[in-house]
Design an enzyme around this catalytic site. Structure first.
Site, PDB file in Angstrom:
ATOM      1  CB  THR A 256      -4.784 -96.421  -0.168  1.00  0.00           C
ATOM      2  OG1 THR A 256      -4.862 -97.529  -1.056  1.00  0.00           O
ATOM      3  CG2 THR A 256      -5.750 -95.350  -0.624  1.00  0.00           C
TER       4      THR A 256
ATOM      5  CE1 TYR B 288      -5.165-101.210   4.125  1.00  0.00           C
ATOM      6  CE2 TYR B 288      -4.831-102.327   6.229  1.00  0.00           C
ATOM      7  CZ  TYR B 288      -5.683-101.802   5.267  1.00  0.00           C
ATOM      8  OH  TYR B 288      -7.050-101.876   5.449  1.00  0.00           O
TER       9      TYR B 288
ATOM     10  CE1 TYR C  83      -8.774-109.727   3.801  1.00  0.00           C
ATOM     11  CE2 TYR C  83     -10.593-110.168   2.297  1.00  0.00           C
ATOM     12  CZ  TYR C  83     -10.128-109.738   3.529  1.00  0.00           C
ATOM     13  OH  TYR C  83     -11.018-109.322   4.493  1.00  0.00           O
TER      14      TYR C  83
ATOM     15  CE  LYS D   7      -4.295-104.271  -3.290  1.00  0.00           C
ATOM     16  NZ  LYS D   7      -4.494-102.825  -3.185  1.00  0.00           N
TER      17      LYS D   7
ATOM     18  CG  ASP E 177      -1.160-101.487  -5.576  1.00  0.00           C
ATOM     19  OD1 ASP E 177      -0.852-102.188  -6.552  1.00  0.00           O
ATOM     20  OD2 ASP E 177      -1.338-101.953  -4.441  1.00  0.00           O
TER      21      ASP E 177
ATOM     22  CG  ASP F 245       1.167-101.813  -1.607  1.00  0.00           C
ATOM     23  OD1 ASP F 245       1.538-100.635  -1.456  1.00  0.00           O
ATOM     24  OD2 ASP F 245      -0.016-102.125  -1.826  1.00  0.00           O
TER      25      ASP F 245
ATOM     26  CG  HIS G  23      -6.743 -97.021   2.780  1.00  0.00           C
ATOM     27  ND1 HIS G  23      -7.753 -97.008   1.846  1.00  0.00           N
ATOM     28  CD2 HIS G  23      -6.106 -98.206   2.634  1.00  0.00           C
ATOM     29  CE1 HIS G  23      -7.730 -98.139   1.150  1.00  0.00           C
ATOM     30  NE2 HIS G  23      -6.737 -98.883   1.612  1.00  0.00           N
TER      31      HIS G  23
ATOM     32  CD  GLN H 238      -7.479-106.440  -2.126  1.00  0.00           C
ATOM     33  OE1 GLN H 238      -7.706-105.579  -2.955  1.00  0.00           O
ATOM     34  NE2 GLN H 238      -6.856-106.180  -0.995  1.00  0.00           N
TER      35      GLN H 238
ATOM     36  NE  ARG I  48     -10.889-105.720   9.940  1.00  0.00           N
ATOM     37  CZ  ARG I  48     -10.114-105.321   8.936  1.00  0.00           C
ATOM     38  NH1 ARG I  48     -10.012-106.047   7.840  1.00  0.00           N
ATOM     39  NH2 ARG I  48      -9.427-104.195   9.026  1.00  0.00           N
TER      40      ARG I  48
END
Length: 409
Positions: free
Chosen positions: A342, A121, A237, A246, A226, A119, A126, A233, A135
Site C-alpha cells: 500500500t 510492505y 495472519y 488477500k 490488492d 507483495d 502505511h 486477515q 499495536r
C-alpha cells in the site's frame, strides 16, 4: 516529439509512453499491441508487414512473456521503431490496413502469464499507520521493518485484469469480544493502492540480483489493487501472515509501462535511517514521481476521489525489493509480478486504503447523495489511476477498476 495520430494533451498514452498490452477485437484471438492516444497499434500486423524486426508469432500470442523474454535490447528497439513510425509524417504505417484499432472496440486481457507473485510492505507511512492501529502507537514498526523490505508470497492465479468483477470473500472472522470464530462473508472489505513491476529477465536458482543491476531485470510496471478482507486477515495472519484475506483477488491495469518510458520521472527516495546493510544500499534516484488517485462509486453515485498519493513516497524502492527477494538465491522468471504494498503519504488524503482513511472503521468517509463508507459495500466500484508528468512529457497507466459483487452462495 510529436505524432500524426490524434492524441489529447492529457492522454496517458502519449508518444512518450507507448505501453505494451494484450487485446482482442470481436471473436479474434488475443494479440499484442501498443497504446497511443485512444488507439492500439497491432504489433502482429506491423510484423507481418515487415515494419518490425521481430517475427509475427511473438505478437500473436495471448501473453507477452515470450516477447519480453527476448531481452531489453530487442523489446526496447520494437518500442522505438513504433515510436518512429508514429512520429514520421510519411510513415509506412499509414498504409497498413488494420494496423490501428480503436481502444473502445477492444477487450483487454492480462498482459502476462504470471508464474509467481510477491507483495511487499514498503510504505513507511502505511506500516506506521497500521502499527498505530493494531499495536503500540509508540512502537508502530516492528524491529525488522527499517532493515529489510518486508514481503510475502501471494497467489498468482487470482490476479485479474481491470474490469473483472470481484466476489466478496468468505472466511473465518472473530467477532469483537468473542473467543470462537464464525464463518461469514467479509464485512470489512478494503482496497490497497499499489503498483507492481514485472520481471523481464530470468535468473538461475542460487543467483542474486544486485541493486545496481535490478533495472536490467524489470520490464515495466502496472497499477495494482490488492483487495483485502481486513476481518478475515486479522484473525488468520498470526503467525504466518496474509492468506485468505488477500488471495481471493488482486486487480491490475492492462497496459505495461516500460522502465524506459518512466526514466524521466526518477527521483530520490526518502532517507533511510538507520543505515542499511551493504547489499541493499543504492545510489542515485531510484524512486519514481507517479501521481496516484483512487475513486469510489456506488450504485447511487458517480465516482468520487477519496485518495491522492504518490509512488515517490516508498521507503523501499523496486531495486532494493528485487535485490532482497533474490539475495538468498531465489530465482525469478519472466512474467513474475512484485507489488509495492500500500502506497500512503503523510497527509490523511494520501492514505492508500480504507483501513487508514476510516482509521479502522472509526471515521466515516462522506460520499455523494449523503452516502458514507468505512469499508467497501456490495456493488461499489473502486478505480485507480496513475500518471507521471514533467514539463511537456506525460506518461500514464490508464486505470484499474473493479466492482465488488455479493459473495457466492
Amino acid at each position: 516529439m510529436s505524432t500524426w495520430v490524434d492524441v489529447r494533451h492529457d492522454s496517458d498514452f502519449t508518444i512518450y509512453n507507448l505501453p505494451f498490452g494484450i487485446f482482442s477485437v470481436d471473436e479474434n484471438e488475443p494479440r499484442a499491441g501498443i497504446a497511443i492516444g485512444t488507439q492500439i497499434v497491432d504489433l502482429a500486423i506491423l510484423a507481418k508487414a515487415d515494419l518490425l524486426d521481430v517475427g509475427e508469432h511473438y505478437f500473436s500470442k495471448p501473453f507477452l512473456n515470450d516477447f519480453i523474454g527476448l531481452g531489453k535490447q530487442i523489446t526496447r528497439k520494437v518500442r522505438l521503431d513504433v515510436q518512429q513510425l508514429l512520429s514520421d509524417e510519411n510513415s509506412e504505417l499509414k498504409n497498413v490496413s488494420g494496423a490501428l484499432v480503436d481502444q473502445n472496440k477492444a477487450k483487454m486481457h492480462l498482459p502476462v502469464s504470471i508464474g509467481d507473485y510477491t507483495d511487499f510492505y514498503s510504505s513507511l507511512e502505511h506500516a506506521t499507520n497500521v502499527g498505530k492501529m493494531f499495536r503500540d502507537p509508540q512502537n508502530a514498526l516492528l524491529p525488522n521493518w527499517k532493515h529489510l523490505p518486508v514481503g510475502y508470497h501471494g497467489r498468482a492465479s487470482s490476479i485479474v485484469v481491470s474490469g473483472t468483477p470481484v466476489y466478496r470473500p468468505k472466511g473465518q472472522v472473530l467477532p469483537k469480544g468473542e473467543k470462537i470464530p464464525v464463518f461469514k462473508p467479509s464485512g470489512r472489505l478494503d482496497f490497497e493502492l499499489e503498483m507492481a513491476f514485472i520481471i523481464g529477465k530470468e535468473t538461475e536458482l542460487g543467483e542474486s540480483i544486485p541493486v545496481e543491476k535490478a533495472h536490467e531485470h524489470i520490464f515495466g510496471m502496472v497499477l495494482f489493487n490488492d483487495w483485502s478482507a481486513r476481518d478475515i486477515q486479522k484473525w488468520e495472519y498470526v503467525p504466518l501472515g496474509p492468506f485468505l484475506g488477500k488471495s481471493f483477488a488482486s486487480s491490475i491495469s492492462p497496459w505495461i509501462v516500460t522502465l524506459e518510458a518512466l526514466e524521466p520521472f526518477k527521483v530520490q527516495g526518502p532517507k533511510q535511517d538507520p543505515e542499511i546493510l551493504p547489499y541493499l544500499k543504492s545510489s542515485g534516484p531510484l524512486n519514481y514521481d507517479i501521481h496516484l488517485e483512487v475513486s469510489l462509486a456506488t450504485d447511487n453515485s458517480n465516482p468520487l476521489t477519496i485518495c491522492r498519493s504518490n509512488f515517490k513516497y516508498m521507503y523501499w524502492n523496486m531495486a532494493q525489493q528485487l535485490a532482497h527477494h533474490t539475495v538468498n538465491g531465489c530465482n525469478v522468471k519472466v512474467g513474475d509480478m512484485m507489488a509495492s504494498g500500500t502506497i500512503s503519504g503523510m497527509d490523511e488524503t494520501a492514505y492508500g486504503s480504507l483501513l487508514e482513511l476510516s482509521w479502522g472503521g472509526k471515521k466515516s468517509i462522506e460520499l455523494q447523495q449523503g452516502e458514507t463508507r468505512t469499508f467497501i459495500e456490495d456493488n461499489d466500484t473502486i478505480s485507480m489511476k496513475g500518471y507521471a508528468i514533467k514539463n511537456d512529457i506525460r506518461v500514464g497507466f490508464g486505470e484499474v477498476s473493479g466492482t465488488i459483487l455479493p459473495a457466492k452462495k
